[in-house]
Design a protein around this motif. Structure first.
Motif, PDB file in Angstrom:
ATOM      1  N   SER A  68       0.846  -1.203   0.000  1.00  0.00           N
ATOM      2  CA  SER A  68       0.000   0.000   0.000  1.00  0.00           C
ATOM      3  C   SER A  68       0.880   1.251   0.000  1.00  0.00           C
ATOM      4  N   PRO A  69       0.419   2.330  -0.625  1.00  0.00           N
ATOM      5  CA  PRO A  69      -0.844   2.396  -1.363  1.00  0.00           C
ATOM      6  C   PRO A  69      -0.662   1.933  -2.810  1.00  0.00           C
TER       7      PRO A  69
ATOM      8  N   ASP B  45     -11.305  -0.195  -0.094  1.00  0.00           N
ATOM      9  CA  ASP B  45     -10.986   0.016  -1.508  1.00  0.00           C
ATOM     10  C   ASP B  45      -9.536  -0.373  -1.800  1.00  0.00           C
ATOM     11  N   GLU B  46      -8.657  -0.110  -0.831  1.00  0.00           N
ATOM     12  CA  GLU B  46      -7.258  -0.523  -1.000  1.00  0.00           C
ATOM     13  C   GLU B  46      -7.138  -2.045  -1.007  1.00  0.00           C
ATOM     14  N   LYS B  47      -7.902  -2.693  -0.159  1.00  0.00           N
ATOM     15  CA  LYS B  47      -7.885  -4.156  -0.110  1.00  0.00           C
ATOM     16  C   LYS B  47      -8.390  -4.749  -1.425  1.00  0.00           C
TER      17      LYS B  47
ATOM     18  N   ALA C  68     -22.054  -0.801   0.593  1.00  0.00           N
ATOM     19  CA  ALA C  68     -22.638   0.463   1.068  1.00  0.00           C
ATOM     20  C   ALA C  68     -21.759   1.655   0.688  1.00  0.00           C
ATOM     21  N   LEU C  69     -20.449   1.504   0.807  1.00  0.00           N
ATOM     22  CA  LEU C  69     -19.535   2.588   0.436  1.00  0.00           C
ATOM     23  C   LEU C  69     -19.611   2.891  -1.057  1.00  0.00           C
ATOM     24  N   ILE C  70     -19.742   1.853  -1.865  1.00  0.00           N
ATOM     25  CA  ILE C  70     -19.850   2.038  -3.321  1.00  0.00           C
ATOM     26  C   ILE C  70     -21.122   2.799  -3.660  1.00  0.00           C
TER      27      ILE C  70
ATOM     28  N   PHE D 283     -13.286   2.019  -6.762  1.00  0.00           N
ATOM     29  CA  PHE D 283     -12.099   1.166  -6.920  1.00  0.00           C
ATOM     30  C   PHE D 283     -10.875   2.003  -7.273  1.00  0.00           C
ATOM     31  N   ARG D 284     -11.063   3.030  -8.080  1.00  0.00           N
ATOM     32  CA  ARG D 284      -9.951   3.875  -8.510  1.00  0.00           C
ATOM     33  C   ARG D 284      -9.559   4.897  -7.447  1.00  0.00           C
ATOM     34  N   GLY D 285     -10.315   4.978  -6.353  1.00  0.00           N
ATOM     35  CA  GLY D 285      -9.989   5.920  -5.291  1.00  0.00           C
ATOM     36  C   GLY D 285     -10.487   7.323  -5.540  1.00  0.00           C
TER      37      GLY D 285
END
Length: 523
Positions: free
Chosen positions: A11-12, A42-44, A296-298, A385-387
């Protein structure tokens, strides 16, 4: 586990993502180190992607491209081939799209010839969901012509069949795979039609029924995702896939071929007898709570107005067809199709229309609400996904071809598919859909819709509510609506974007005239 399988990207993975250190509270300052260093979801997910594409799946194909400005493009050969070199992190669709499907709890169709890794990718999704590799493989439902509904879902207990006085007394020995978070149907176009119908109920409604008994398929406290494979996406197979089931596929992804430059890795796997699903690092697996939180975050990722405007404009092109019906509201491709007519013939009858301008003439159908909801959700997933903090136009452009493949169908009689290099688009559906979106954005810019969109302004007035709006203001707004309708009428040829505007203006007219009558009754 051998070191070559256990290596996970540090990471990152996305240095541009906002994972820096912000202002901290006292509680956060003295939190134990283990909790403070938890990897964001999202990093995971990005780490899982890079592990899959660099370790598990031999896929050097980066066909989902992102760039700041125009990428470097190099012409190859004498047949107008070219390769582009994007300036931002880009991705392999046959890995990323299944991974996003896992993240949102969707349905993914993987297509391609035998032995191209479709089932392997699906099995990896099952392992990422926390199920053991052997259990995932055993749970794969193999499509074959003799597959019955009982084979698929389970059988009634023989003793109950004999002794039960009513159907509700019969207990069912349900198949274990029904409760798994990731469900895999291999070669679904070889399944008999009746069994496909039972499968449709599971996919669409989330339950299965047998002998008056019902079982929910979604796991308790988790997210359910489905993966289907097929060797053909053109209606082939032992049994035709029923349209309702095909329409439930959120994304369709083409399996990539093997690149001979990576033969050494293949030889190593054969010699070691290794399968990638048996070596998924523990830290890349998601439990049920993480999957729910990730979805939920998405869903919470915002879509800015500028992106909404261009997406709305793109969607407006495809439903309308001139001469599709007598009443204006019925001039749609769906009316023609459900009446048994030929959309292509109706489009050809629209003499004088500019086929380059009329993007809707390239398709033989419009878009369903289900397809639009899927597009929105997967665009949010791509941005997350792309941050990114919000959905960008590039996210829409990247995901749109995979969502609309099999849903927005090409009009084969359109001259575009019969001229020179454009003939390639008849078989390359992803590039055709991508080009449709690019053309739509060009038209949006040419029409200056960012600066001049009177219909949007009229809708915005109504959205602010009618409380306190005087009878004079209502009359003024009705006059403005009628003037805009006359302005559209003066253009001449109508296109899909005009159809949606006219319908919206009629809606506004009805709302205001009804409000005016209500005001009159109140004196």
């Amino acid at each position: 586990m051998s070191d070559r399988w256990s290596r996970v990207s540090a990471s990152p993975t996305n240095p541009g993502a906002d994972h820096g250190v912000g202002q901290m509270t006292a509680e956060e300052l003295f939190r134990p180190a283990a909790a403070a260093t938890a990897v964001p979801l999202d990093e995971k997910l990005r780490q899982a992607y890079y592990w899959m594409v660099n370790r598990a799946v031999i896929s050097p194909y980066y066909d989902i491209e992102f760039s700041h400005g125009d990428p470097l493009s190099i012409a190859l050969g004498d047949a107008d081939a070219k390769v582009s070199l994007p300036t931002q992190a880009s991705f392999s669709s046959n890995v990323l799209l299944p991974l996003l499907t896992f993240a949102v709890g969707g349905k993914c169709l993987l297509i391609g010839g035998p032995g191209r890794g479709k089932t392997t990718v699906a099995v990896l999704m099952g392992v990422l969901a926390g199920t053991g590799a052997d259990d995932v493989r055993r749970a794969v439902q193999q499509g074959q012509p003799q597959l019955t509904v009982s084979d698929l879902v389970g059988i009634p207990l023989p003793r109950d069949l004999v002794e039960a006085e009513k159907l509700s007394d019969i207990r069912i020995a349900w198949r274990d795979w029904l409760g798994l978070p990731v469900k895999i149907i291999d070669e679904y176009n070889r399944i008999p039609t009746k069994t496909q119908s039972a499968l449709l109920t599971m996919v669409a409604e989330g339950y299965v029924e047998s002998h008056d008994q019902m079982r929910r398929t979604a796991p308790n406290g988790g997210v359910e995702s489905w993966f289907f494979t097929a060797n053909d996406d053109a209606g082939g197979g032992t049994f035709p896939v029923i349209q309702a089931l095909r329409d439930r596929m959120d994304v369709t992804v083409q399996a990539a071929g093997f690149n001979s430059r990576f033969l050494d890795e293949l030889i190593t796997r054969v010699e070691a007898g290794e399968k990638p699903e048996e070596h998924v690092p523990t830290e890349l697996r998601f439990d049920a709570a993480e999957q729910e939180r990730m979805r939920a975050l998405i869903r919470a990722v915002p879509i800015p107005d500028g992106v909404r405007h261009r997406l709305r404009f793109f969607l407006s092109h495809f439903e309308f067809v001139q001469h599709g019906g007598r009443r204006f509201e019925y001039r749609t491709k769906d009316v023609v199709t459900t009446a048994g007519g030929s959309v292509g013939e109706v489009i050809e009858a629209n003499s004088g229309a500019d086929l380059e301008v009329d993007l809707g003439a390239q398709t033989r159908n419009g878009l369903s609400v289900r397809a639009l909801q899927t597009l929105i959700l997967y665009a949010k997933a791509m941005a997350w996904f792309r941050g990114a903090d919000a959905v960008e136009l590039a996210d829409i452009a990247a995901i749109l071809p995979f969502v609309l493949r099999g849903k927005l169908l090409p009009n084969d009689t359109h001259p575009r598919f019969d001229v020179g290099a454009e003939r390639e688009l008849a078989t390359d559906t992803v590039s055709w859909l991508n080009d449709l979106f690019v053309q739509s954005c060009r038209q949006y810019d040419m029409l200056g819709r960012d600066a001049d969109d009177p219909v949007a302004a009229l809708l915005g007035e109504l959205d602010r509510g009618l409380d306190g709006v005087s009878a004079l203001d209502v009359s003024r707004r009705i006059t403005a609506i009628e003037a805009q309708l006359r302005r559209i009428a003066g253009v001449g040829k109508l296109y899909g974007r005009d159809f949606d505007d006219v319908i919206a203006l009629k809606y506004l007219h009805q709302r205001y005239t009804a409000f005016a009558r209500w005001q009159e009754t109140r004196g």
